[in-house]
Write a protein that holds these residues in place. Sequence first.
Motif, short mmCIF file in Angstrom:
data_model
loop_
_atom_site.label_atom_id
_atom_site.label_comp_id
_atom_site.label_asym_id
_atom_site.label_seq_id
_atom_site.Cartn_x
_atom_site.Cartn_y
_atom_site.Cartn_z
N GLY A 149 0.83 -1.16 -0.08
CA GLY A 149 0.07 0.12 -0.07
C GLY A 149 0.85 1.02 -0.18
N SER A 150 1.14 1.66 1.03
CA SER A 150 2.09 3.06 1.12
C SER A 150 3.52 2.63 0.81
CB SER A 150 2.09 3.37 2.87
OG SER A 150 0.94 3.91 3.20
N ASP A 151 3.81 1.24 0.65
CA ASP A 151 5.24 0.84 0.41
C ASP A 151 5.08 0.45 -1.01
OD1 ASP A 151 7.80 -0.10 -0.20
OD2 ASP A 151 7.85 -1.36 1.33
N PHE B 133 7.89 2.89 -11.60
CA PHE B 133 7.64 3.50 -10.29
C PHE B 133 7.55 5.03 -10.56
CE2 PHE B 133 8.94 4.90 -6.21
CZ PHE B 133 7.97 4.08 -5.57
N LYS B 134 8.54 5.29 -11.58
CA LYS B 134 8.45 6.83 -11.58
C LYS B 134 7.43 7.28 -12.33
CE LYS B 134 13.61 7.03 -11.53
NZ LYS B 134 14.91 7.52 -12.12
N ASN B 135 6.94 6.50 -13.46
CA ASN B 135 5.45 6.82 -14.13
C ASN B 135 4.36 6.91 -12.90
OD1 ASN B 135 3.02 6.68 -14.92
ND2 ASN B 135 3.85 5.06 -16.78
N LEU C 111 1.17 10.38 -9.50
CA LEU C 111 0.48 10.80 -8.19
C LEU C 111 0.77 12.37 -7.82
CD1 LEU C 111 1.00 7.35 -6.31
CD2 LEU C 111 -1.17 8.48 -6.72
N ASP C 112 1.97 12.70 -8.28
CA ASP C 112 2.17 14.16 -7.91
C ASP C 112 0.97 14.98 -8.49
OD1 ASP C 112 4.91 13.62 -6.66
OD2 ASP C 112 5.77 14.25 -8.32
N HIS C 113 0.45 14.79 -9.46
CA HIS C 113 -0.50 15.45 -10.36
C HIS C 113 -1.75 15.18 -9.52
CE1 HIS C 113 -2.49 17.06 -14.16
NE2 HIS C 113 -3.31 16.72 -13.47
N ALA C 114 -2.12 13.98 -9.37
CA ALA C 114 -3.47 13.44 -8.69
C ALA C 114 -3.32 13.81 -7.09
CB ALA C 114 -3.43 11.88 -8.67
N ARG C 115 -2.33 14.00 -6.49
CA ARG C 115 -2.40 14.54 -5.04
C ARG C 115 -2.69 15.95 -5.19
NH1 ARG C 115 2.80 11.17 -3.66
NH2 ARG C 115 1.86 9.02 -3.18
N LEU C 116 -2.26 16.84 -6.06
CA LEU C 116 -2.89 18.31 -6.38
C LEU C 116 -4.28 18.33 -6.58
CD1 LEU C 116 -2.02 21.03 -5.85
CD2 LEU C 116 -0.82 20.97 -8.05
N ALA D 247 9.14 16.23 4.02
CA ALA D 247 10.36 16.21 4.96
C ALA D 247 11.26 15.85 4.12
CB ALA D 247 10.29 15.30 6.31
N ARG D 248 11.26 14.57 3.31
CA ARG D 248 12.43 14.30 2.44
C ARG D 248 12.80 15.36 1.58
NH1 ARG D 248 11.56 7.86 1.10
NH2 ARG D 248 11.07 8.78 -0.92
N GLU D 249 11.82 15.98 0.91
CA GLU D 249 11.91 16.95 -0.17
C GLU D 249 12.82 18.07 0.42
OE1 GLU D 249 11.58 17.06 -3.82
OE2 GLU D 249 11.40 14.75 -3.25
N1 COS Z 1 8.46 11.96 -9.42
C1 COS Z 1 9.39 11.19 -10.03
N2 COS Z 1 10.22 10.49 -9.72
C2 COS Z 1 9.93 9.99 -8.19
C3 COS Z 1 9.14 10.66 -7.55
C4 COS Z 1 8.46 11.75 -8.27
N3 COS Z 1 7.26 12.05 -7.29
N4 COS Z 1 9.38 10.00 -6.43
C5 COS Z 1 10.21 9.19 -6.44
N5 COS Z 1 10.66 9.14 -7.42
C6 COS Z 1 11.76 8.16 -8.01
C7 COS Z 1 13.27 8.79 -7.24
O1 COS Z 1 13.79 9.66 -7.73
C8 COS Z 1 13.77 7.24 -7.21
O2 COS Z 1 14.46 7.17 -8.47
P1 COS Z 1 16.15 6.81 -8.55
O3 COS Z 1 16.40 5.42 -7.93
O4 COS Z 1 16.46 6.77 -9.86
O5 COS Z 1 16.70 7.95 -7.60
C9 COS Z 1 12.70 6.17 -7.11
O6 COS Z 1 11.41 6.86 -7.88
C10 COS Z 1 12.38 5.71 -5.81
O7 COS Z 1 11.87 6.62 -4.97
P2 COS Z 1 12.14 6.50 -3.40
O8 COS Z 1 13.43 5.96 -3.30
O9 COS Z 1 11.69 7.86 -2.95
O10 COS Z 1 11.11 5.35 -3.22
P3 COS Z 1 10.61 4.94 -1.68
O11 COS Z 1 10.24 3.28 -2.06
O12 COS Z 1 11.54 5.31 -0.84
O13 COS Z 1 9.26 5.69 -1.25
C11 COS Z 1 6.95 6.73 -1.64
C12 COS Z 1 8.23 6.32 -2.17
C13 COS Z 1 6.80 6.40 0.07
C14 COS Z 1 7.03 8.17 -1.67
C15 COS Z 1 6.07 5.97 -2.40
O14 COS Z 1 6.33 4.53 -2.08
C16 COS Z 1 4.80 6.41 -2.14
O15 COS Z 1 4.24 7.41 -2.72
N6 COS Z 1 4.01 5.90 -1.57
C17 COS Z 1 2.35 5.96 -1.58
C18 COS Z 1 1.64 5.15 -2.65
C19 COS Z 1 0.44 5.66 -2.73
O16 COS Z 1 -0.08 7.01 -2.79
N7 COS Z 1 -0.54 5.09 -2.90
C20 COS Z 1 -1.91 5.07 -2.98
C21 COS Z 1 -2.55 4.34 -3.66
S1 COS Z 1 -2.41 4.79 -5.57
S2 COS Z 1 -4.16 5.53 -5.89
#
Ligand code: COS
Length: 387
Positions: free
Chosen positions: A130-132, A232-234, A239-244, A374-376
């Motif tokens: 989920g979160s992970d 994952f980046k996709n 999600l950045d857009h969706a969160r806004l 906080a990470r950002e």
């Molecule tokens: N845009 C583009 N790339 C991103 C990004 C973003 N917003 N956030 C992370 N990335 C990239 C990172 O740069 C990293 O790339 P590199 O390995 O090339 O450096 C890679 O993705 C992995 O990122 P990160 O190390 O931050 O991943 P983590 O597993 O530590 O954690 C979180 C990421 C916790 C932010 C993520 O798992 C998350 O958003 N979890 C919540 C999921 C969610 O919202 N679920 C709801 C259901 S979906 S509707």
Amino acid sequence: MTEREETLVQLVEAVRRFTREVLLPAEAIVEKTNEIPEHVVRGLKDLGLFGMTVPEEYGGLGLSMFEEASLVFEVCYAQPAFRSFFGTTNGVGTLGILNYGTEEQKRKYLPQLASGQMMASFALTEPDSGSDAASLTTRAVRDGDHYVINGTKRFITNAIHAGVFTVFARTAPKEAGAGGISAFLVERGTPGLTVTKPYEKMGFAGSHESDVIFEDVRVPASAMLGAEGTGFKNAMKSLDHARLHMSAVATGLCQRLLDEGVRYATERKQFGKPIASFQLIQALLADSQAEAFAARAMVERAARDKDAGKSITKEAACCKYFATEAAGRIADRMLQVHGGNGYIKEYAIERLYRDVRLLRIYEGTSQILQIITARELIREHESGALS
Ligand code: COS
């Protein structure tokens, strides 16, 4: 005013009218039937809301983030399930195609999605992921010109309606974490893909969330979205857009909740006066107004930043965290203003209170958003961007 600004004013006015004349009267029906009525779906399509973010060349409205948020404020004055109905198609279900799709994929899907003829879902979450999100275990194994997908996706909004799913699966099983994940476009009806009965939820009637099960689902290699390993980046970019967008949802609801409270407080009399004349009630209203105002200002500012091409990972997380938590606090205060009447089903506040609870959980829990913020912040500090 530019021509574009004038068009936005007209669009906002049209959505506001539709919300007041069609959506608000339909709320009680949705609550009872758990379905969005056909006339509402038609109206949402006619307004172009399924394709708000899709560029005009693919049949959408081609709105900027600021423009999108302006419409979402209006439509989310009504209960949030109406927005959910077009939200995955307009949002996470198409953003991956827009950001990572080939021209062929865009031409194939975007026009149908923008018109609402086909709906889209975003399949990221799993029973144990989920979160992970990077821990997902759905696998896609290459077999000649195909990939074979196996796994289970959970709480997938609109899965029962979707014609196409953006599915995130591990293509490099030995690579743990984000790097081994790829995205695929999988069409409904592909053998081996099953959508389960929607979950029964605490609120959000009319929005349907199901599991999507993949059992040896074969898709052509051309169904991969973006390069292998970029899934994952996709997902994170979408999600950045969706969160806004979700922050705009919460902001629209903040206004609705507040209006419900103010109306009740001015009509309800106790001790010989409307309860709105009592200062302790006024404090509940004033705190809520301040937060609703702040949420809107934050979302508008972050949307302008996004439109200016800035990265909004931190801003989107801040906005969703603040606006959804504010909606929760306002719902609680306005229910309190209603007293015992707020706890019975005759008043909209009872339903809205349950509906807004989900906003602090999906598309990133408040706690995940705090972590991202906080990470950002720390990253900016370490890179010298803050000095
Ligand atoms: N845009 C583009 N790339 C991103 C990004 C973003 N917003 N956030 C992370 N990335 C990239 C990172 O740069 C990293 O790339 P590199 O390995 O090339 O450096 C890679 O993705 C992995 O990122 P990160 O190390 O931050 O991943 P983590 O597993 O530590 O954690 C979180 C990421 C916790 C932010 C993520 O798992 C998350 O958003 N979890 C919540 C999921 C969610 O919202 N679920 C709801 C259901 S979906 S509707």
